[in-house]
Scaffold this motif. Structure first.
Motif, PDB file in Angstrom:
ATOM      1  N   HIS A  49      58.840  39.110  53.291  1.00 53.48           N
ATOM      2  CA  HIS A  49      58.836  40.524  53.366  1.00 53.48           C
ATOM      3  C   HIS A  49      57.716  41.285  54.159  1.00 53.48           C
ATOM      4  O   HIS A  49      57.952  42.045  54.754  1.00 53.48           O
ATOM      5  N   TYR A  50      56.571  40.814  53.822  1.00 52.91           N
ATOM      6  CA  TYR A  50      55.373  41.215  54.273  1.00 52.91           C
ATOM      7  C   TYR A  50      54.892  40.467  55.774  1.00 52.91           C
ATOM      8  O   TYR A  50      53.998  41.097  56.442  1.00 52.91           O
ATOM      9  N   GLY A  51      55.701  39.569  56.073  1.00 48.91           N
ATOM     10  CA  GLY A  51      55.242  38.708  57.260  1.00 48.91           C
ATOM     11  C   GLY A  51      53.911  38.129  57.460  1.00 48.91           C
ATOM     12  O   GLY A  51      53.232  37.915  58.253  1.00 48.91           O
ATOM     13  N   VAL A  52      53.685  37.574  56.123  1.00 48.80           N
ATOM     14  CA  VAL A  52      52.703  36.533  56.023  1.00 48.80           C
ATOM     15  C   VAL A  52      52.827  34.941  55.462  1.00 48.80           C
ATOM     16  O   VAL A  52      53.887  35.005  55.085  1.00 48.80           O
ATOM     17  N   SER A  53      51.634  34.493  55.140  1.00 49.10           N
ATOM     18  CA  SER A  53      51.923  32.998  55.007  1.00 49.10           C
ATOM     19  C   SER A  53      51.916  33.059  53.391  1.00 49.10           C
ATOM     20  O   SER A  53      51.394  33.979  52.615  1.00 49.10           O
ATOM     21  N   VAL A  54      52.589  32.000  52.772  1.00 52.86           N
ATOM     22  CA  VAL A  54      52.821  32.152  51.232  1.00 52.86           C
ATOM     23  C   VAL A  54      51.296  31.838  50.741  1.00 52.86           C
ATOM     24  O   VAL A  54      50.976  32.481  49.582  1.00 52.86           O
ATOM     25  N   LEU A  55      50.258  31.320  51.513  1.00 52.02           N
ATOM     26  CA  LEU A  55      48.940  31.198  51.022  1.00 52.02           C
ATOM     27  C   LEU A  55      48.271  32.406  50.823  1.00 52.02           C
ATOM     28  O   LEU A  55      47.641  33.123  49.874  1.00 52.02           O
ATOM     29  N   THR A  56      48.697  33.343  51.797  1.00 54.30           N
ATOM     30  CA  THR A  56      48.027  34.723  51.889  1.00 54.30           C
ATOM     31  C   THR A  56      48.629  35.466  50.596  1.00 54.30           C
ATOM     32  O   THR A  56      48.152  36.437  50.005  1.00 54.30           O
ATOM     33  N   MET A  57      50.058  35.485  50.491  1.00 58.85           N
ATOM     34  CA  MET A  57      50.565  35.836  49.361  1.00 58.85           C
ATOM     35  C   MET A  57      50.280  35.676  48.171  1.00 58.85           C
ATOM     36  O   MET A  57      49.971  36.520  47.414  1.00 58.85           O
ATOM     37  N   ARG A  58      49.738  34.511  48.001  1.00 56.31           N
ATOM     38  CA  ARG A  58      49.209  33.861  46.634  1.00 56.31           C
ATOM     39  C   ARG A  58      47.905  34.692  46.451  1.00 56.31           C
ATOM     40  O   ARG A  58      47.710  35.131  45.327  1.00 56.31           O
ATOM     41  N   GLN A  59      47.222  34.810  47.345  1.00 56.62           N
ATOM     42  CA  GLN A  59      45.841  35.356  47.339  1.00 56.62           C
ATOM     43  C   GLN A  59      45.954  36.787  46.818  1.00 56.62           C
ATOM     44  O   GLN A  59      45.233  37.329  46.120  1.00 56.62           O
ATOM     45  N   ALA A  60      46.910  37.407  47.503  1.00 60.00           N
ATOM     46  CA  ALA A  60      47.324  38.824  47.010  1.00 60.00           C
ATOM     47  C   ALA A  60      47.726  39.063  45.776  1.00 60.00           C
ATOM     48  O   ALA A  60      47.181  40.032  45.028  1.00 60.00           O
ATOM     49  N   LEU A  61      48.690  37.976  45.347  1.00 69.55           N
ATOM     50  CA  LEU A  61      48.963  38.163  43.966  1.00 69.55           C
ATOM     51  C   LEU A  61      47.920  38.012  43.006  1.00 69.55           C
ATOM     52  O   LEU A  61      47.654  38.405  41.877  1.00 69.55           O
ATOM     53  N   LYS A  62      46.789  37.139  43.275  1.00 74.12           N
ATOM     54  CA  LYS A  62      45.968  36.441  42.430  1.00 74.12           C
ATOM     55  C   LYS A  62      45.120  37.891  42.035  1.00 74.12           C
ATOM     56  O   LYS A  62      44.605  38.100  41.030  1.00 74.12           O
ATOM     57  N   GLU A  63      44.819  38.718  43.193  1.00 76.20           N
ATOM     58  CA  GLU A  63      43.878  39.875  43.118  1.00 76.20           C
ATOM     59  C   GLU A  63      44.617  40.797  42.014  1.00 76.20           C
ATOM     60  O   GLU A  63      43.967  41.577  41.286  1.00 76.20           O
ATOM     61  N   LEU A  64      46.026  41.316  42.204  1.00 80.48           N
ATOM     62  CA  LEU A  64      46.784  41.839  41.197  1.00 80.48           C
ATOM     63  C   LEU A  64      46.611  41.378  39.962  1.00 80.48           C
ATOM     64  O   LEU A  64      46.630  42.138  39.112  1.00 80.48           O
ATOM     65  N   GLU A  65      46.748  40.100  39.746  1.00 79.16           N
ATOM     66  CA  GLU A  65      46.658  39.417  38.300  1.00 79.16           C
ATOM     67  C   GLU A  65      45.744  39.464  37.683  1.00 79.16           C
ATOM     68  O   GLU A  65      45.295  40.000  36.601  1.00 79.16           O
TER      69      GLU A  65
END
Length: 249
Positions: A49-65
């Motif tokens: 959806h955001y056009g990024v790698s899964v690793l980048t997405m995982r880092q973003a989700l970790k911030e929100l968590e």
């Protein structure tokens, strides 16, 4: 199960991608409707959806968590925390009373005060002065104690000389100037911009460096068009939204 649909974003390659994605998803979560589902799409779906790698997405989700906005459960998925609350709306209705109401309802700490030289942007508002009285305050939520904004007021020296510092802890500057000092306030112009938190704002509001904030400038005039006060307020972007109502009459 239907998943929550976040907003899209145009990525700026000059800023960390994980940070931009986390802030976009954060805004979508805080601005969601009550009927929206709590379950988020999978990491792979969000990355696409955001056009990024899964690793980048995982880092973003970790911030929100880490912020407590989402919880992640193995085999079940990622969910928005149901207790996450939106910021209280701040409504700019065009009257002095509305501005006073907007600034009320918080505990206030006076961080510093004193005379400062009129330089830079201040010179535009106080061309006839060499110095103005400056007051820096931190406001916190009355119930949680959480910092919500910090404000700097620059006031004409003859008005500053009549301000009781205890009054600035109890009341907004606009109320102090109008009701205590007796200033003839005719109008207040408001400007709101999206900014990124600088080191001082990040420290005072307890938010990550470069996180979104609302930058408010309020200029108070007397009936003759002379500037009495210039207020610069930085609001936490996740605790406030601004609504401007225009009277068509």
């Amino acid at each position: 199960m239907t998943s929550f649909a976040p907003d899209s974003i145009v990525l700026n390659r000059k800023l960390p991608l994980w940070y931009q994605v986390s802030q976009s998803l954060r805004a979508s979560i805080l601005g969601r409707s009550p009927q929206d589902p709590l379950r988020l799409p999978t990491e792979e779906q969000l990355a696409e959806h955001y056009g990024v790698s899964v690793l980048t997405m995982r880092q973003a989700l970790k911030e929100l968590e880490d912020e407590g906005l989402i919880s992640r459960h193995r085999r079940r998925g990622t969910f928005i925390e149901p207790g996450v609350r939106r910021g209280a709306p701040v409504r700019l209705l065009g009257s002095v009373d509305a501005i006073v109401a907007q600034q009320s309802g918080m505990t206030t700490e006076l961080l510093d005060h004193g005379d400062v030289p009129v330089t830079g942007e201040l010179a535009e508002f106080f061309p006839d002065l060499a110095e103005v009285a400056s007051y820096h305050r931190l406001r916190c939520d009355e119930k949680t104690g959480e910092p919500t904004n910090h404000a700097r007021n620059h006031v004409r020296p003859e008005l500053g000389a009549r301000i009781d510092l205890d009054d600035l802890v109890r009341w907004p500057m606009t109320k102090v100037l109008r009701d205590v000092v007796g200033a003839d306030i005719s109008r207040i112009t408001d400007t709101v911009e999206a900014r990124l938190a600088d080191p001082e704002t990040a420290r005072l509001l307890q938010v990550p460096l470069l996180s979104p904030i609302l930058h408010y400038t309020g200029v108070t005039y007397d009936a003759g068009g002379r500037v009495l006060d210039v207020a610069v307020i930085h609001y936490r972007g996740d605790r406030f939204s601004f609504t401007v109502t225009l009277d068509a009459t």
